[in-house]
Write a protein that holds these residues in place. Structure first.
Motif, PDB file in Angstrom:
ATOM      1  N   LEU A  47      31.881  17.098  40.203  1.00 53.81           N
ATOM      2  CA  LEU A  47      31.452  18.631  40.160  1.00 53.81           C
ATOM      3  C   LEU A  47      31.117  19.395  39.119  1.00 53.81           C
ATOM      4  O   LEU A  47      32.685  19.805  38.162  1.00 53.81           O
ATOM      5  N   GLU A  48      30.351  19.691  38.652  1.00 51.64           N
ATOM      6  CA  GLU A  48      30.012  19.348  37.524  1.00 51.64           C
ATOM      7  C   GLU A  48      30.266  20.730  37.261  1.00 51.64           C
ATOM      8  O   GLU A  48      29.859  21.729  37.820  1.00 51.64           O
ATOM      9  N   ASP A  49      30.967  21.043  36.250  1.00 54.55           N
ATOM     10  CA  ASP A  49      31.427  22.593  35.508  1.00 54.55           C
ATOM     11  C   ASP A  49      32.436  22.821  36.467  1.00 54.55           C
ATOM     12  O   ASP A  49      32.141  24.124  36.577  1.00 54.55           O
ATOM     13  N   LEU A  50      32.959  22.589  36.714  1.00 58.82           N
ATOM     14  CA  LEU A  50      34.147  22.718  37.560  1.00 58.82           C
ATOM     15  C   LEU A  50      35.126  23.692  36.430  1.00 58.82           C
ATOM     16  O   LEU A  50      35.439  24.699  37.420  1.00 58.82           O
ATOM     17  N   THR A  51      35.234  23.493  35.556  1.00 58.93           N
ATOM     18  CA  THR A  51      36.131  24.903  34.732  1.00 58.93           C
ATOM     19  C   THR A  51      35.762  25.748  34.466  1.00 58.93           C
ATOM     20  O   THR A  51      36.321  26.739  33.372  1.00 58.93           O
ATOM     21  N   ARG A  52      34.395  25.987  35.077  1.00 55.49           N
ATOM     22  CA  ARG A  52      33.760  27.416  34.937  1.00 55.49           C
ATOM     23  C   ARG A  52      33.724  27.770  36.598  1.00 55.49           C
ATOM     24  O   ARG A  52      32.519  29.105  36.297  1.00 55.49           O
ATOM     25  N   ALA A  53      34.348  27.070  37.440  1.00 51.29           N
ATOM     26  CA  ALA A  53      33.647  27.827  38.599  1.00 51.29           C
ATOM     27  C   ALA A  53      34.695  28.083  39.636  1.00 51.29           C
ATOM     28  O   ALA A  53      35.546  28.494  39.328  1.00 51.29           O
ATOM     29  N   ASP A  54      34.177  28.726  40.135  1.00 53.89           N
ATOM     30  CA  ASP A  54      34.706  30.185  41.123  1.00 53.89           C
ATOM     31  C   ASP A  54      35.638  28.841  42.243  1.00 53.89           C
ATOM     32  O   ASP A  54      34.806  28.393  43.515  1.00 53.89           O
ATOM     33  N   ILE A  55      36.552  28.797  42.069  1.00 54.85           N
ATOM     34  CA  ILE A  55      37.089  27.780  42.395  1.00 54.85           C
ATOM     35  C   ILE A  55      37.903  28.147  44.106  1.00 54.85           C
ATOM     36  O   ILE A  55      37.365  27.210  44.857  1.00 54.85           O
ATOM     37  N   ASP A  56      38.168  28.795  44.187  1.00 59.62           N
ATOM     38  CA  ASP A  56      38.057  29.619  46.180  1.00 59.62           C
ATOM     39  C   ASP A  56      36.605  29.927  46.429  1.00 59.62           C
ATOM     40  O   ASP A  56      36.768  29.775  47.160  1.00 59.62           O
ATOM     41  N   GLY A  57      36.106  30.537  45.860  1.00 59.79           N
ATOM     42  CA  GLY A  57      34.956  30.946  46.441  1.00 59.79           C
ATOM     43  C   GLY A  57      33.728  30.497  46.597  1.00 59.79           C
ATOM     44  O   GLY A  57      33.069  29.966  48.056  1.00 59.79           O
ATOM     45  N   PHE A  58      33.836  29.181  46.235  1.00 59.42           N
ATOM     46  CA  PHE A  58      33.317  27.656  46.415  1.00 59.42           C
ATOM     47  C   PHE A  58      33.596  26.427  46.262  1.00 59.42           C
ATOM     48  O   PHE A  58      33.611  25.588  47.408  1.00 59.42           O
ATOM     49  N   VAL A  59      34.206  26.178  45.318  1.00 58.30           N
ATOM     50  CA  VAL A  59      34.611  24.896  45.085  1.00 58.30           C
ATOM     51  C   VAL A  59      35.827  24.274  46.119  1.00 58.30           C
ATOM     52  O   VAL A  59      35.193  23.164  46.805  1.00 58.30           O
ATOM     53  N   LEU A  60      36.583  24.733  46.763  1.00 61.97           N
ATOM     54  CA  LEU A  60      37.422  24.364  47.556  1.00 61.97           C
ATOM     55  C   LEU A  60      36.894  24.529  49.108  1.00 61.97           C
ATOM     56  O   LEU A  60      37.380  23.742  50.321  1.00 61.97           O
ATOM     57  N   PRO A  61      36.034  25.470  48.988  1.00 55.36           N
ATOM     58  CA  PRO A  61      35.253  25.510  50.833  1.00 55.36           C
ATOM     59  C   PRO A  61      34.097  24.114  50.690  1.00 55.36           C
ATOM     60  O   PRO A  61      34.237  23.735  51.783  1.00 55.36           O
ATOM     61  N   PHE A  62      33.716  23.319  49.580  1.00 52.85           N
ATOM     62  CA  PHE A  62      32.751  22.783  49.364  1.00 52.85           C
ATOM     63  C   PHE A  62      33.664  21.542  49.555  1.00 52.85           C
ATOM     64  O   PHE A  62      33.031  20.301  50.585  1.00 52.85           O
ATOM     65  N   VAL A  63      34.327  20.892  49.194  1.00 50.88           N
ATOM     66  CA  VAL A  63      35.226  20.000  49.210  1.00 50.88           C
ATOM     67  C   VAL A  63      35.633  20.050  50.741  1.00 50.88           C
ATOM     68  O   VAL A  63      35.824  18.989  51.111  1.00 50.88           O
ATOM     69  N   GLU A  64      36.463  20.977  50.968  1.00 54.41           N
ATOM     70  CA  GLU A  64      36.077  20.973  52.842  1.00 54.41           C
ATOM     71  C   GLU A  64      35.996  20.394  53.316  1.00 54.41           C
ATOM     72  O   GLU A  64      35.534  19.407  54.160  1.00 54.41           O
ATOM     73  N   ARG A  65      34.682  20.515  52.842  1.00 56.61           N
ATOM     74  CA  ARG A  65      33.258  20.433  53.734  1.00 56.61           C
ATOM     75  C   ARG A  65      33.355  18.541  54.067  1.00 56.61           C
ATOM     76  O   ARG A  65      32.422  18.132  54.149  1.00 56.61           O
TER      77      ARG A  65
END
Lengths: 84, 471
Positions: B195-213
């Motif tokens: 998850l490149e550039d995670l600490t500058r990402a939209d966590i709720d809007g992209f990261v969590l849905p992606f990892v959920e998938r």
């Protein structure tokens, strides 16, 4: 033969580069005669050489006046059988 | 603001020192003990408890990226060099696989030959994994190399999604990543999504849905293929202390992935960068909050300001576990010597391996070292790193430091050690270098050796057979 006091003052004068006549028994090596750290070690080494004795490093370096050096060296000479 | 009630602290008088040896066991790096009560972090307004002491029981590990991120910051290693480094990593991490994995590029003939030769050494650990772009065609390389796992870039911030990769939408990006993950499953290769550039990402809007998938996709494959997640603090923005907000809060990032999405700790890995000097603290924090793996490089050498230093993670590991756990710490020194010999610059003050990491210059410190080396040495550096504490000789060193240098030079211990009275001529020469000669540089070992021979001939003759033991 010179006394312990005379010999201690001679060595002190030579190492610290001061006039023998200005060295008194009550003088402190550091505060009065200006001995710096390495010079204190040199003094102990020169006393050992002058009297042919081995001194305990910590004891010798804790001696702070000319008078107590004379007393301490006399004691060590006696313990080590060195005639003075 | 609340007023704090002051508290009286009477002196506990004693004639015996309390050296706090349950923490400062000189045979190990200082141990890390936690309070019995849990640590609380407020997440989404609710107090969440973390029990750091669990780290002793968890299978925390170190993963290595010296050959990937480390190599991105320098000209390529030769194949022989990489094989040698891999062999030393295996010895350093020991039979329990504290250094569990290392990753390789797969793009060139040299990359593939390196991988083959490393595997031919037959070490169980570090396991060899790959590193590819999130491109389906790259899986051919992984499959041909016969690797079980590969990292793949799945950039997570909008800086990358829109500005770099030029996706038209997050949906398009996520679908593209998932397509590659599906290709990995199909090839029988475990994907490790970075998850490149995670600490500058939209966590709720992209990261969590992606990892959920990704977790949903992983339910349909055997456990050994389930997706691993690497949390990449690509720009070093991560913050380790409590109460920081997402996306920079490491505790919150890990909690969300670990507890809310349900990625098990053994499938979470932290990968940091040192742009703000936080790299080691951040990776240690990741261990405590639930990432089992911390990814690092030897001597922190990596892109820009570098990665978590692997040898720092090794010391932290021992400190947390309270045991060497099969780690062969002196290999750290061997690795540093080797890396320096092939051109990696290691600053003289660099922890554990720099030339002067355990060198003291001040005479008053040298005096302390001479009485009891624990006073100014962080742990038994001779035992753990084959590096006894040293003194550097300058005008500040004094006779204590000169005596320490002479004793180290001749390798003298216990009652054999020479007193500072016996080194007075050498100490005088040193002082004269500065006071009379007006020297402005430190005195080298070679100069001191020459002067020792000249000014202390009796001692030289007596102990010359031991020269080199301590230097």
């Amino acid at each position: 033969m010179a006394s312990v006091e005379e010999r201690v003052k001679e060595v002190t004068a030579r190492v610290l580069k001061v006039d023998t006549s200005k060295i008194g028994r009550g003088d402190q090596f550091g505060a009065d005669l200006g001995a710096e750290s390495v010079q204190s070690v040199e003094l102990v080494a020169m006393f050992e050489e002058e009297f042919g004795i081995e001194m305990n490093e910590d004891e010798a370096l804790s001696v702070d006046t000319v008078g107590s050096a004379i007393d301490y060296i006399s004691k060590v000479c006696q313990e080590q059988g060195v005639q003075v | 603001m609340t007023t704090t009630q002051t508290k009286s602290h009477p002196l506990v008088n004693t004639t015996e020192p309390n050296l706090i040896e349950d923490t400062f066991d000189y045979n190990l790096p200082p141990l890390i003990h936690f309070e019995d009560h849990p640590t609380v972090e407020y997440i989404d307004g609710k107090p969440i408890e973390f029990n750091f002491s669990d780290v002793k029981k968890r299978d925390i590990v170190i993963t290595d990226t010296t050959f990937r991120d480390g190599q991105q910051a320098r000209p390529p290693y030769e194949i022989d060099q990489m094989v040698k480094i891999y062999d030393m990593l295996a010895r350093l991490g020991g039979p329990n696989g504290v250094i569990r994995q290392t990753e390789f590029f797969l793009y060139t003939k040299n990359d593939r030959e390196t991988l083959d030769r490393c595997r031919a050494l037959g070490h169980k650990y570090p396991e060899c994994t790959g590193w590819i772009r999130a491109v389906k065609s790259d899986f051919r390389l992984v499959k041909e190399a016969g690797l079980k796992e590969t990292g793949m870039l799945t950039s997570s911030s909008d800086y990358h999604i829109f500005q770099k990769l030029k996706f038209k939408s997050r949906q398009e990006c996520m679908d593209s990543y998932c397509e590659v993950v599906a290709a990995a499953f199909e090839a029988g290769v475990r994907p490790r999504c970075h998850l490149e550039d995670l600490t500058r990402a939209d966590i709720d809007g992209f990261v969590l849905p992606f990892v959920e998938r990704l977790m949903e996709m992983s339910r349909d494959v055997p456990p050994e293929l389930a997706v691993k997640i690497r949390l990449c603090d690509t720009m070093g923005f991560g913050l380790h202390y409590p109460n920081a907000r997402l996306p920079r809060s490491i505790p919150k990032l890990i909690y969300k992935l670990n507890q809310e999405i349900g990625v098990p700790s053994d499938r979470l890995e932290w990968h940091g960068h040192n742009d703000f000097h936080r790299v080691h603290a951040n990776s240690s924090t990741a261990w405590l909050y639930g990432c089992n793996a911390v990814n690092g490089t030897l001597f922190g050498f990596g892109e820009r300001t570098g990665n978590p230093p692997l040898e720092g993670a090794i010391m932290e590991y021992i400190a947390l576990k309270g045991d060497l756990c099969g780690i062969d710490t002196p290999v750290i020194t061997e690795l540093a010597e080797y890396m320096k010999s092939i051109g990696l610059p290691i600053p003289e003050n660099y922890p554990f391996v720099g030339k002067h990491f355990n060198t003291t210059r001040a005479g008053i410190h040298a005096g302390g070292l001479r009485q009891d080396e624990r006073i100014y040495n962080i742990f038994d550096t001779e035992k753990l790193l084959q590096r006894p504490p040293r003194v550097a000789i300058t005008d500040k060193t004094g006779a204590d430091g000169v005596a320490l240098w002479v004793n180290d030079f001749f390798g003298l211990k216990g009652d054999d050690r020479i007193s500072k009275i016996k080194v007075h001529k050498l100490a005088r020469w040193v002082m004269d270098q500065y006071e009379v000669e007006k020297r402005l540089t430190a005195i080298s070992d070679q100069e001191l050796e020459t002067k020792t021979r000249e000014l202390m001939p009796t001692i030289w003759e007596k102990y010359k057979g031991k020269v080199g033991v301590g230097v």
